[in-house]
Structures are given as C-alpha cells and as structure tokens.
Design an enzyme around this catalytic site. Sequence first.
Site: not given
Ligand SMILES: *Cc1c(COP(=O)(O)O)cnc(C)c1O
Length: 817
Positions: A364, A555-556, A561, A663, A667
């Site tokens: 990952h 995101k985190r 990032k 991911t 979305k």
């Molecule tokens: C989809 C999702 C992530 C992943 O987000 P990235 O932008 O790909 O880092 C992290 N936390 C939650 C709650 C999510 O739904």
Amino acid sequence: MSDHSNGNGVVILDTLSREFRRHLLFSLGKNEAESDSDYCYRAAALAARDRITEDWISTRERIDQSDTRRVHYLSLEFLLGRSLNNALLNLDLEEPMRKALHRFGVELEEVIDQEPDAGLGNGGLGRLAACFLDSCANLKLPVSGYGIRYEYGMFNQTVDNGRQIEGPDHWLRNGNPWEIERHEDIRKIHLYGRTERTSDADGKLHHEWVESQCVLAVPYDMPIPGYRNGTVNTLRLWKATATDEFNLSEFNAGSYTESVAEKNNAEQISMVLYPNDASENGKELRLKQQYFLVSASLQDVIADWVKRNGEDFTDFGKKNCFQLNDTHPACAVPELMRLLMDEHGLEWDDAWAITTECMAYTNHTLLPEALERWSVGLFGNLLPRILEIIYEINERFLAFVEAKYPGDKELLNRVSIIEGGNNPHIRMAYLSIVGSFSVNGVAQLHTDLLKSGLFSDFDRIWPGKLNNKTNGVTQRRWLSHCNPGLRDLLTETIGSSWESDLEKIKDLAPYSEDAAFRKKWRAVKQANKERLTKYIAQNTGVQFDASMMFDVQVKRIHEYKRQLLNILHVIHLYDRIMRGDTEGMVPRCVLIGGKAAPGYHIAKLIIKLANNVAARVNAEPKAADLLRMVFFPNYRVSAMEVICPGTELSEQISTAGKEASGTGNMKFMMNGALTIGTLDGANIEIREKAGEENFFLFGLDAKEVAETRKHYDPNAIINSDDDIRRIMELLEGGRFNENEPGIFGELIGGLRNPGDQWLSIADLRSFIDSQAQVAGIYMNPEQWDRMSILNTANSGWFSSDRTIQQYADDIWNVGAI
Ligand SMILES: *Cc1c(COP(=O)(O)O)cnc(C)c1O
C-alpha cells in the site's frame, strides 16, 4: 427503483413494524413511550438483522457444501462506518423502514444517526477493506474478512484553540447489534516462552513452543450483506481474553484477587486501534495484535479444514487463499508454516509448497517510514518459534537466489529478509513477497514504481509475481446511499443497473449535452451543498454559502498529502482580496478535514494553521462574499457520506510518487466533483478515464519530482514570484498567529528548506494557475456541469466491484457461488 407500493410492500411494512415493536419490547425491554432515538436505532437494527439472518445461514451452507476455494481477507483494519443504512439499502428496505418508523412517529434519518461509526481503521487502507467486503458479497464470492474487534476504534478528534484533541472512541459502549459472539470457535494464542526441540523414535525432529503465555481469541461475526442477491458474507473480528487457567503459584500463595486481576493483561491486545496512518511505531503491543489476528484466523481456517478433510493437507493451498492487506498480517507466512509443521506434522517442503500456494500480499505504500521492520530482539522474545521459522525461510530463500545468480553478494544483502548489522531487523515486506504467489500494487503508477524501485530485485527474481490491482470504492455506499438525489436522477435517466455494474453509468455521458438534464443535475448538487452547509454549521458554527463553489480536501493529515499547499492557496486568495485584486475570482468555500496521528507533530501543526487561517479569513468582512474556510473536525466515514455529495472541487494534490492510489478521489469523482490533482496514484487513471479536458492537472510528475530534488531552491522561487513572496510574507509576518508568535516556524522552515521532501513551493505556482482555471470554468456553469456529468459517467472503472473481479480472476481464482 424499488417498488413497495404493491401488496408485497404492505406485507413487508407490516412485518417490519411488528418486528420493530417486538424488539423494543422483548429484546430491549422498553415500551414505545419510553424509547428514545437510541432504543429506536437498536430495535430497527435488530429488525433489519433478522431479515439478513436466513440468507447469512444459507450462504454459509452454500459455501460449506461447495468445493470452491475460499478466500480469507486478513486486515488489521476495517473502516466500516455505519451498518444500518447499508443493510437497509442492500436489502431494499429503506422505504418500508422509513414508513414503519413513521407509524411510531420516528424519522429514519434520526435513527440512522444514532449509530456510532465502526471506526476500526485509520484511513484509505481500512476503508478499502470495507469496500472490498461489500463488493465480494455483491459478486457472491466465497470471501470472509478477518480482523480485530478493537474495544476503542479510531480516536474522536475535537479542536480546541485550533489544535487537535484526541478523545476515546468507545464505540461498543451501548452494545453492538450487528455482532454475534461464537464461543464455540474460540482459539488459543501463544506468546513469549521458548522453543524446545525433541526427536521422536523415528529420529524426526519436533519443535514445541513451551513456557508460553496464552490468551484466548474470541470471535464476533458481523454480517456483510450483498446487494439484493441473497448472499451474506462474514467478517469475523477477534477479541482477546484471558484463559481460564490460573497462575497456580500465585493462587496458592493466597493472591486470588491479584491472580484474577492479572487477566486484564490479556484483554489489552484488542483494546485499541493504533492511530498511525502510513507510519510504523514499532511497539510490542502492535506486534502482539498482528500475531494475535494471524494465528487466530489461520487456526480457524485450519480447524474448519480438518473438520471436513481430516489431516490431509494436500489440497489446502488450492482450496484456500489468504490476502494480506499490507504487511500488517505478514506473520501469516511463518505462522502457517508453524501450524502445518509443529501442529500437523508436515515436513518443511510440503508446508512451504502449501504456504506459497495460498498467500497473496497487497502493498500500500512507497513511503520508507511506512515499511514495517521489526527488531529481531523484540520479535524473538515475543514470538521465538516464529523467528526461527523466518530465519529458515530466509536461509533457503538466499540459497535459491545464490543458485540463480551465483556470486552476487550485493544482491543477497539487498534481498535478505533479515537486515543485518548491530541491531538486525526483519523486513516484513520481503517476508511477504517471498512467502506469497502474488504481490500487487494498488494503482498503475504505484505498481510501476514498485517494479522499478523498491521491489525491482524481486521483479527480476520472479517475473510476473508483481501485478497491479487499481483500488476502487463501492458505489452502493458512496453513491446510492450517500447521494439519494443523484441516485434517483440516475435511475430515472439510465435505469438502475449501475448499482451492481458501474460500467453501465457510461450511458449518462450523452446527457452532458442535454441542457434540461444539466438543470436537474445542478439542482441535485445544490441540494447536497445545502445539506452539507447545515452539517458544517451544526458541527463547527461556521456558515458556508451554498451559492459559492465548494472546494474540499478531506483525508488523513500528512505532509505528503500537502494540506499545507492547499492552505497556501487560501492565503493567496486572502491576499488578493486584501489588495483588491479580485478580478476573475470565484466565490469559494474551502473545507479541510482529517485526523493527524497523535505523535505526528508537524501534521498537528498543519491543523492548527488551517484553523488559524480559517479564523482570520472568516473574520474579514471584505472576504465574506468571496472566501470562507473551515477545518471540519472528526473526519470519518459518516462525515464523508455528507461531504462528498456536496463537493464541487476535489483536492488530490499529493507530491507525485507518494500517494499509492487514493480512494477519496474516486468517491468525489462518482459524485460529480471535478478534480484538481497531480499525476499521482489513481489520479492518473481518473484523468485518463474522465478525459484530460475534464481534469485540472498541475505540478511535477513523479520523474520530475525525483529530478527537482537534486537542485531544489525554494527560496529562489519565493523571491522571484510576487504572489508566492506575498504569501510567505503574510505567513512569516504573523498574520495568522498574532497572539501566538512564532508557532508556525517549523512549517515555514520546511517550506523554505531545499531538502523539503514534499516540494510544496515547487508546485505552488502551477497550483495557483490551475486554481485560476478552475475559477474561470466555474463561472460558466453549463460548462462546469458538462464536465461534472462526464466525471460521473466515466467513473465505472473505480468501482471496487471491478477491482474485486480482477482479484478473483487473476489472484484468487474463484467465482460466484
Ligand atoms: C475514503 C476515505 C479515506 C481515504 O481518503 P484518501 O483521500 O484516499 O486518503 C480516508 N478516510 C475516510 C473516512 C474515507 O472515507
């Protein structure tokens, strides 16, 4: 669309009402009058669960009776979010449940909101596991999940004076209606102790793990319902508990109470999720968790095998597959060897053939700080027998490499599972590669970089073992459930087949040219923006304006990032407003959200800066109609379900080569947001599928990043670019920390450091220009909506159904049952 208006619908409605009332009364001991929303949630969940149960049992029977290979998805994290909403959607019970609850004067949404998120994960990796389980059930695949039932999930984040405060997430406090304890499948786990070698009468060597401390693993099963297809798979989560054996010497010495209290130690193992995303902390308790999960799950699968096949393991590898979600469950490789040899009498070669026939590993990350390494000392103390087996795996592997590439000592050093030196370490990624028949990356770029970089030696040793499986997300949760307005518009326009086959959403593309359709599209987005506006106001007190553009990064929080880059752009807009240079500016509301690992000082400082910039911007009367900003606290699955439908611009701005896939980006695309992003992770594929004219690209690519690092001079860039110079002047002049002098020094120092890994200043000009293009297009709503529709229409590739079909075909070799 569902049709509950027929006679059958009335029957379902009556049944649900009756079962809801029955559960309130007999499962929970409450009458209607004394039931608050939490009791209503519990009763509704139990009523929904009842509707799943028969399919759950029959799915288990179908798998038991078939001769199919079984897949076991091993993951330290499952970021499930809520279950009631998902169950109602998948069982097509949303409308009947809404009506049933109306009979009791209760609103479905209010009931759904009572459920705490199952936050058993940090971020993308854990959410991926949850989307995968959903897709496996949708595709009727014989796949079960194995994880840990953490008593405390991902911490709750609050903000105090702009700083992150962590609070405990005791998600099980009120009980969990979705789990069933299975005490008949309790497993016993060994820790510590030492190994003892004995020879039997035939001279065969036996290894025994002695003087170990034992804990019990108690399974709790959660149902994973497929989408209206009669399949219900299982997620089995293990809780740690003490054995019933007493410490006899203490007991006899009269320390009965101390002896009982001692048992608490065992329960520590499943007490809390480690809140580190993309970094390792090397704590012994974490290794205990990993081994606990792996040993319990493998014993579970083997016990079931023995029940059906006796002690004949010939076909075990053909009939089972373990997918390792990153290296966290990498101990599965030596643990399966131990169980087959020490507990079931197999010889090394047979056990190894079986192990390498059924293990598969997903990588990952490329970040060095996230690559798991365990010190041999710590590891050998906790898992002495496992360490021995790892040493032997390595010895045999190195002999194989030596035979294949004679005399290449450098190669042996590079690929050794044990990293030598004074303080030797086990490289868990290498252990996983050596023990697996498949190693996959999670986006095309990521896999290419693995092949050319981190794992290049292994790609040469075993050509073809490395493969790509680009991540995906489930359109059931991330479109149907979270965006009912869009779901209904899609369904009335192109039918509903996209809910189980997202490629069908392609049929939407021609409607991008239909002005009447675009108007409906716009109305749905507008309603979602208004819903999000309310949600933000409730949670933060900050008022967004749904007539402005919604620009979102959730995101985190991590340096790679680049939330900092996003904040610098907000400062740039603020600077323009203050100078009256607002020509061509589009009114925008900027939302940033995400949790920082509690020990990640810089990430926490980025949160503080986001809050301080937001406070400054929101307090500026000149900015009110042009710019607003919020830091949204406690970002989690249920928050994303409100945020992504209301987003117009999705920020995917990581330093190229750092984000394995992402991911969140998928979305947002499904929900019609346009992406501003770098050529990183799955962004590249998003841009390919959406069309480059429907994507806002900026910044260096992965190759240019590597090149730039050699001669990076951020200060020269700052001095030669007036916009960037003014941004830095505002930041360094203390405009965002007037009463807190110097607090952002480390962030400023990082930006100006020629060694800055994340190259924010290098990409800032390009980012500002790209954001100006975004604004230009946003001023032409017809054009924007055309692009938005095409993003959704081209998101079919990013369904986790597609991802899982590829795992099933190319790795697992399983089909629907
Ligand atoms: C989809 C999702 C992530 C992943 O987000 P990235 O932008 O790909 O880092 C992290 N936390 C939650 C709650 C999510 O739904």
